[in-house]
Design an enzyme around this catalytic site. Structure first.
Site, PDB file in Angstrom:
ATOM      1  N   HIS A  86     -18.617 107.226  -9.175  1.00  0.00           N
ATOM      2  CA  HIS A  86     -17.979 108.709  -8.547  1.00  0.00           C
ATOM      3  C   HIS A  86     -16.720 108.970  -9.116  1.00  0.00           C
ATOM      4  O   HIS A  86     -15.444 108.649  -9.031  1.00  0.00           O
ATOM      5  CB  HIS A  86     -18.556 108.972  -6.746  1.00  0.00           C
ATOM      6  CG  HIS A  86     -18.095 110.251  -6.027  1.00  0.00           C
ATOM      7  ND1 HIS A  86     -19.345 110.830  -6.237  1.00  0.00           N
ATOM      8  CD2 HIS A  86     -16.631 110.126  -5.134  1.00  0.00           C
ATOM      9  CE1 HIS A  86     -18.502 112.267  -6.190  1.00  0.00           C
ATOM     10  NE2 HIS A  86     -17.496 111.728  -5.487  1.00  0.00           N
ATOM     11  N   ASN A  88     -20.713 108.628 -19.473  1.00  0.00           N
ATOM     12  CA  ASN A  88     -20.822 107.312 -18.879  1.00  0.00           C
ATOM     13  C   ASN A  88     -21.959 105.952 -19.432  1.00  0.00           C
ATOM     14  O   ASN A  88     -21.667 105.231 -19.584  1.00  0.00           O
ATOM     15  CB  ASN A  88     -20.982 107.391 -17.523  1.00  0.00           C
ATOM     16  CG  ASN A  88     -19.420 107.351 -16.933  1.00  0.00           C
ATOM     17  OD1 ASN A  88     -18.001 106.742 -16.423  1.00  0.00           O
ATOM     18  ND2 ASN A  88     -19.187 108.541 -16.524  1.00  0.00           N
ATOM     19  N   GLY A 127     -23.957 112.814 -20.458  1.00  0.00           N
ATOM     20  CA  GLY A 127     -24.048 111.284 -20.335  1.00  0.00           C
ATOM     21  C   GLY A 127     -22.709 109.997 -21.036  1.00  0.00           C
ATOM     22  O   GLY A 127     -23.472 109.403 -21.829  1.00  0.00           O
ATOM     23  N   ILE A 129     -29.840 113.328  -4.993  1.00  0.00           N
ATOM     24  CA  ILE A 129     -29.650 112.691  -4.290  1.00  0.00           C
ATOM     25  C   ILE A 129     -30.263 111.269  -3.685  1.00  0.00           C
ATOM     26  O   ILE A 129     -32.089 111.741  -4.029  1.00  0.00           O
ATOM     27  CB  ILE A 129     -29.317 112.377  -2.487  1.00  0.00           C
ATOM     28  CG1 ILE A 129     -28.235 113.912  -2.847  1.00  0.00           C
ATOM     29  CG2 ILE A 129     -29.329 111.968  -0.894  1.00  0.00           C
ATOM     30  CD1 ILE A 129     -27.986 114.715  -1.603  1.00  0.00           C
ATOM     31  N   LEU A 130     -30.945 110.176  -3.973  1.00  0.00           N
ATOM     32  CA  LEU A 130     -31.783 108.762  -3.324  1.00  0.00           C
ATOM     33  C   LEU A 130     -32.370 108.983  -2.447  1.00  0.00           C
ATOM     34  O   LEU A 130     -31.608 109.045  -1.515  1.00  0.00           O
ATOM     35  CB  LEU A 130     -31.464 107.789  -3.967  1.00  0.00           C
ATOM     36  CG  LEU A 130     -31.150 107.484  -5.388  1.00  0.00           C
ATOM     37  CD1 LEU A 130     -30.519 105.885  -5.787  1.00  0.00           C
ATOM     38  CD2 LEU A 130     -31.657 107.897  -6.661  1.00  0.00           C
ATOM     39  N   ASN A 158     -23.639 103.251  -8.951  1.00  0.00           N
ATOM     40  CA  ASN A 158     -23.068 104.577  -8.923  1.00  0.00           C
ATOM     41  C   ASN A 158     -21.619 104.360  -9.547  1.00  0.00           C
ATOM     42  O   ASN A 158     -20.944 103.836  -9.335  1.00  0.00           O
ATOM     43  CB  ASN A 158     -23.283 105.721  -8.071  1.00  0.00           C
ATOM     44  CG  ASN A 158     -22.979 107.355  -7.960  1.00  0.00           C
ATOM     45  OD1 ASN A 158     -23.752 107.361  -8.850  1.00  0.00           O
ATOM     46  ND2 ASN A 158     -22.745 107.888  -7.231  1.00  0.00           N
ATOM     47  N   MET A 204     -27.842 113.688 -10.651  1.00  0.00           N
ATOM     48  CA  MET A 204     -27.326 114.668  -9.946  1.00  0.00           C
ATOM     49  C   MET A 204     -28.608 115.004  -9.098  1.00  0.00           C
ATOM     50  O   MET A 204     -28.490 115.540  -7.994  1.00  0.00           O
ATOM     51  CB  MET A 204     -26.658 116.192 -10.258  1.00  0.00           C
ATOM     52  CG  MET A 204     -25.698 115.482 -11.354  1.00  0.00           C
ATOM     53  SD  MET A 204     -24.292 115.089  -9.601  1.00  0.00           S
ATOM     54  CE  MET A 204     -22.733 115.191 -10.788  1.00  0.00           C
TER      55      MET A 204
HETATM   56  C1  GAR Z   1     -19.079 111.986 -14.279  1.00  0.00           C
HETATM   57  O1  GAR Z   1     -17.642 112.435 -13.831  1.00  0.00           O
HETATM   58  C2  GAR Z   1     -19.554 110.922 -13.153  1.00  0.00           C
HETATM   59  O2  GAR Z   1     -18.720 110.287 -12.303  1.00  0.00           O
HETATM   60  C3  GAR Z   1     -19.893 112.114 -12.052  1.00  0.00           C
HETATM   61  O3  GAR Z   1     -20.667 113.296 -13.032  1.00  0.00           O
HETATM   62  C4  GAR Z   1     -20.535 113.065 -14.302  1.00  0.00           C
HETATM   63  C5  GAR Z   1     -20.691 112.773 -15.466  1.00  0.00           C
HETATM   64  O4  GAR Z   1     -20.558 112.728 -16.571  1.00  0.00           O
HETATM   65  N1  GAR Z   1     -20.853 111.757 -10.669  1.00  0.00           N
HETATM   66  C6  GAR Z   1     -20.615 112.147 -10.014  1.00  0.00           C
HETATM   67  O5  GAR Z   1     -20.599 113.194  -9.537  1.00  0.00           O
HETATM   68  C7  GAR Z   1     -21.687 111.614  -9.011  1.00  0.00           C
HETATM   69  N2  GAR Z   1     -21.347 112.251  -7.343  1.00  0.00           N
HETATM   70  P1  GAR Z   1     -21.477 112.043 -17.324  1.00  0.00           P
HETATM   71  O6  GAR Z   1     -23.077 112.668 -17.960  1.00  0.00           O
HETATM   72  O7  GAR Z   1     -20.675 112.026 -18.737  1.00  0.00           O
HETATM   73  O8  GAR Z   1     -21.101 110.197 -17.719  1.00  0.00           O
END
Ligand code: GAR
Length: 220
Positions: free
Chosen positions: A109, A14, A12, A92-93, A107, A90
């Protein structure tokens, strides 16, 4: 004031960055009203509760993708959510989910899309020997890690990088561009045309100066 939902599966960070940007007044026209997770243990749920934000876990066990999404979408509609922010979610919608919030799901990525979709994007980038990597915030469509690009950040890749060091460097920029993209969204600055995002009222020069991903001063 737009009502934002965050969907996450883990750490979490982000979500936290967006929350801070709201608390500091960088984002003024939106607030996070709910956080949803498919993982009961997600640290993101704890962070939400500490900030008195409604945080719910929906158990995916025994449900098809669409059945699960119907539970989540029902809940988000009940809560009058305007926009959905995927932040390390994580799953897929399903098409059902994407159609229910058409052009209202973002989103992030950890790659310069359209390269390196899916899991372990940073590792995929290293394996290709790329010299720059980065992150992308985009609108969500039915296809995985696809959809109109809103903001991207770029970081260098060094010879001695490993997945961890590169992920860390990219993550730092994620924490800048996601809040920035949300700010643009809730200020009504984003428009979509022919599958591309245009940022309104921003001259090119201003965009580069104010873009926190490339060192602008109004970042968080
Ligand atoms: C982040 O690096 C995000 O970009 C990635 O998961 C991590 C979550 O970190 N998302 C993906 O790979 C989506 N395809 P967080 O929980 O600390 O925000």
């Amino acid at each position: 004031m737009y009502r934002l939902a965050v969907l996450l599966s883990g750490r979490g960070s982000n979500f936290e960055a967006i929350l801070k940007a709201i608390e500091s007044g960088f984002i003024t026209n939106g607030k996070i009203t709910v956080v949803v997770s498919d993982n009961r243990q997600a640290r993101g749920l704890e962070i939400a509760r500490k900030h008195n934000i409604e945080a719910v876990f929906f158990d995916p066990k025994g449900k098809s993708r669409e059945e699960y999404d119907r539970v989540v979408v029902d809940y988000l509609k009940q809560r009058d959510v305007d926009f959905v922010l995927l932040a390390g979610y994580m799953r897929i919608l399903s098409e059902f989910f994407v159609r229910s919030f058409k052009n209202r799901i973002l989103n992030i990525h950890p790659a310069l899309l359209p390269s390196f979709k899916g899991l372990h994007a940073q590792k995929q980038a290293l394996e290709k020997g790329v010299k720059v990597a980065g992150a992308t915030v985009h609108f969500v469509t039915e296809n995985l890690d696809d959809g109109p690009i809103i903001v991207q950040s770029v970081v260098p890749v060094f010879d001695d990088d490993n997945e961890e060091s590169l992920s860390k460097r990219i993550l730092k920029t994620e924490h800048k561009i996601y809040p920035y993209a949300v700010k643009l969204l809730v200020e009504g600055k984003l428009s979509l045309k022919d599958g591309k995002v245009y940022i309104k009222d921003t001259k090119k020069e201003e965009f580069f100066v104010s873009n926190p991903a490339i060192g602008g001063s109004d970042g968080v």
